[in-house]
Motif scaffolding. Sequence first.
Motif, mmCIF file in Angstrom:
data_model
loop_
_atom_site.group_PDB
_atom_site.id
_atom_site.type_symbol
_atom_site.label_atom_id
_atom_site.label_comp_id
_atom_site.label_asym_id
_atom_site.label_seq_id
_atom_site.Cartn_x
_atom_site.Cartn_y
_atom_site.Cartn_z
ATOM 1 N N ALA A 113 2.160 5.717 12.059
ATOM 2 C CA ALA A 113 0.909 6.477 12.053
ATOM 3 C C ALA A 113 -0.193 5.643 11.403
ATOM 4 N N PRO A 114 -1.442 5.969 11.665
ATOM 5 C CA PRO A 114 -2.557 5.227 11.061
ATOM 6 C C PRO A 114 -2.759 5.601 9.599
ATOM 7 N N ASN A 115 -1.731 5.315 8.799
ATOM 8 C CA ASN A 115 -1.769 5.599 7.365
ATOM 9 C C ASN A 115 -1.620 4.297 6.591
ATOM 10 N N PRO A 116 -2.688 3.792 5.986
ATOM 11 C CA PRO A 116 -4.047 4.329 6.068
ATOM 12 C C PRO A 116 -4.749 3.879 7.345
ATOM 13 N N PRO A 117 -5.922 4.441 7.645
ATOM 14 C CA PRO A 117 -6.659 4.041 8.848
ATOM 15 C C PRO A 117 -7.072 2.568 8.796
ATOM 16 N N GLU A 179 -5.210 -1.034 -9.860
ATOM 17 C CA GLU A 179 -6.462 -1.042 -10.614
ATOM 18 C C GLU A 179 -7.662 -0.747 -9.718
ATOM 19 N N ARG A 180 -7.480 -0.770 -8.406
ATOM 20 C CA ARG A 180 -8.573 -0.555 -7.450
ATOM 21 C C ARG A 180 -8.188 0.529 -6.436
ATOM 22 N N ARG A 181 -7.518 1.555 -6.927
ATOM 23 C CA ARG A 181 -7.045 2.609 -6.017
ATOM 24 C C ARG A 181 -8.173 3.278 -5.266
ATOM 25 N N ASN A 186 -8.370 8.499 0.114
ATOM 26 C CA ASN A 186 -7.348 9.564 0.104
ATOM 27 C C ASN A 186 -5.944 9.049 0.426
ATOM 28 N N TRP A 187 -5.791 7.720 0.497
ATOM 29 C CA TRP A 187 -4.493 7.162 0.890
ATOM 30 C C TRP A 187 -3.856 6.361 -0.243
ATOM 31 N N ALA A 188 -4.134 6.769 -1.478
ATOM 32 C CA ALA A 188 -3.615 6.022 -2.628
ATOM 33 C C ALA A 188 -2.096 6.053 -2.706
#
Length: 703
Positions: A113-117, A179-181, A186-188
């Motif tokens: 799936a496109p996770n993340p896009p 450190e850069r989430r 929304n895909w952390a």
Amino acid sequence: MDDDARFHLQALRWFAALTRCAAVPPEELTVLNAGRRPRSDVLAHLEDRGVSVVPIEAFDARSAHCNKIAALRAITASTPGRVVLSDCDVAFLADPRELVSDPEALHAKPVDAPNPPLSILAAVLEARTLPLGEMHELPLFPAEWTCAGNANGGVYGGEASWLNRLAVDWSCEARWLLERRWLLENWAVHVDQLSMLLALRAGRRRFCPLPMGANVPMHLASIRDVPSPMIGAVRALHYHDRITAQGLLARTGLPHLDPAVDRVNQAISAEMAAFFPNATFWTWRYARDPDLGSGVGSRDVSLREKRDVIRLIATGAQPGSTLDVGCGDGAAVDGLNLGGYLGLDLAPNAGFRLNDGRTVSWRSIEPDDRADLVLCLDVGIHQSDPRAWEQLILRVAGAARSLALVSGYERAPDTRSPMVTFHKPLSEVLMEHAPERWCVRVREDHQVVTVAVVVPPSPQHPRDLRRETLRQLPDDLLSGPELVALLACAWNTIGFYPDHLPRVWEYPMVLRLLRRTLPPGGSILDVGAGVNPLAPMLSRLDFKVTTVDPGAELCPREDRWRWNEWGYLDYARLDLPIESIHGTLADVPVDRRYDAVVSISVIEHLTAIERRALLSGVRSRCHERGRFFLTVDVCAGSDLLWNRCAGEQVESFDDHGRWDDFLDEVVTAGFEIADARIARLGGRCQVDVGFVSARTAASGGGA
């Protein structure tokens, strides 16, 4: 693997599929445990089977998914050759190491799936000053794209030393990304997956894509739209939450996937038959399906019936203490009067339906546990080890000072559920190991039989029921819950249960009918009561009871060792709220009306003329549409009314009458008969018992 019970149960499925489907030796398997709780029953079982269970430090509290980074470093540091790291919720049907073909590449399946896009991927790679690189379309999501190396983290494979070096870079990239989430929006949750992509790109490492069949995403609805050739040979099922309430993989309805699901489920069932992880399973199940309880026997009608049996028997026994072994959610006992209560269960979230502040201890029953009443319902059927099952049954029976309620199978059940196991008949074990105790069947539901293990008083009253008498009662005449309740009540009130076979049927049967037809608080007149356990039991059930008997008055309580069932007893002397009238029915005030009148084996001792007068007197003391339950002795094997009293003949059989004559008299007295039958007792008894259930005729008159 983390602490949650679902992960430990996944580990058992993972092991079952790898060893039973993929034929991987247990010694070649390692579970990497990032949890902190004590060793679970599943992990102990896996270690016993030869699996290495290795504790690892959690990678970072901000991302549990990144624990697989620590896992990869640990396993590749100690294992040479080809290595595969997988999530616990992957069921392998073939050895996944066979797919590792390039010793200098990561073998994994591209994301489904496109996770993340793609836009998030581009932003992360740009922030890391790395190229987006080659892109490809997602087969399960047409028109969606991703970049090469963005792989599903459920299965990673490669050569150990190469993977170990990759794991070092993976760790660095993960910490950079944590450190850069905010880059992930929304895909952390995909930090581990994206940091693997970064490690591949930064190190210019090769990526070898695995086919979809190497890691089938069962949880995605779009898998239904993928042609079976695109999936290829099914080598592993990534099932996520596609699990039944029994802990098996849910079927998909797809002909190219369900054979693999069935094969895995057979492996899981076989493993659970050999070892059922009660602590882990029920912890998971209570968290996942709290409304389901422990299954079909713990909800709806089954639950109501179970609670009624416990309530009835506890009312008779009035335990000062109750030990509930395998108490589950507590729904079966919540709110019942059981004295000092202690629930035992291996699941730490058990007892969540107990709303009355009762105590639950998360342990098994111990040899020195004792209580007046011990419950062990729907527990033994889940014991896969025959020795553990037998020990449980013996400890439950031995822990009861007064009685125990324990359930199990009498024969192998029809169900093939991996949750239950049959070893041998419950009654056989109890008879072999607890011969001094009386066993009375009180319930059967879904082939699970509940037996009351009764501890008779010692010494027994000389007039008390003997086991030999109890055994003579035909099985189809046994009213088990009522008999056990009456036995317990008799022993702690009048001191004995009459040792006469008809009483083993009559009292329990009448008690059952009264409870079914009258609400608590209803008024009951017991004609010719004598000394019996029915009146105290009815009183404890909150009925308003009046007894009447013309016999000689019995001595005070301290002389009750000399009592028998004949004579007048003032039940108030036993601290029971029962009105007792010393006299005949004529001495009951004529303005009294009762909801029900009972008479147990009294009327046959009267002459026919006296009998008809008594029936008329009963009718005049019943409320309109009031109930009348009576029993009458008939000569064994015939329809002749028994014609003796205290060893003397009352009158000739011709004058005394037959069963049909008696029924005509009941109707003439003003009753409508709802049920009338003769119970053939067999055995060595001289009489059988006729029973009549009637209510006052609507017109108020006779025929």
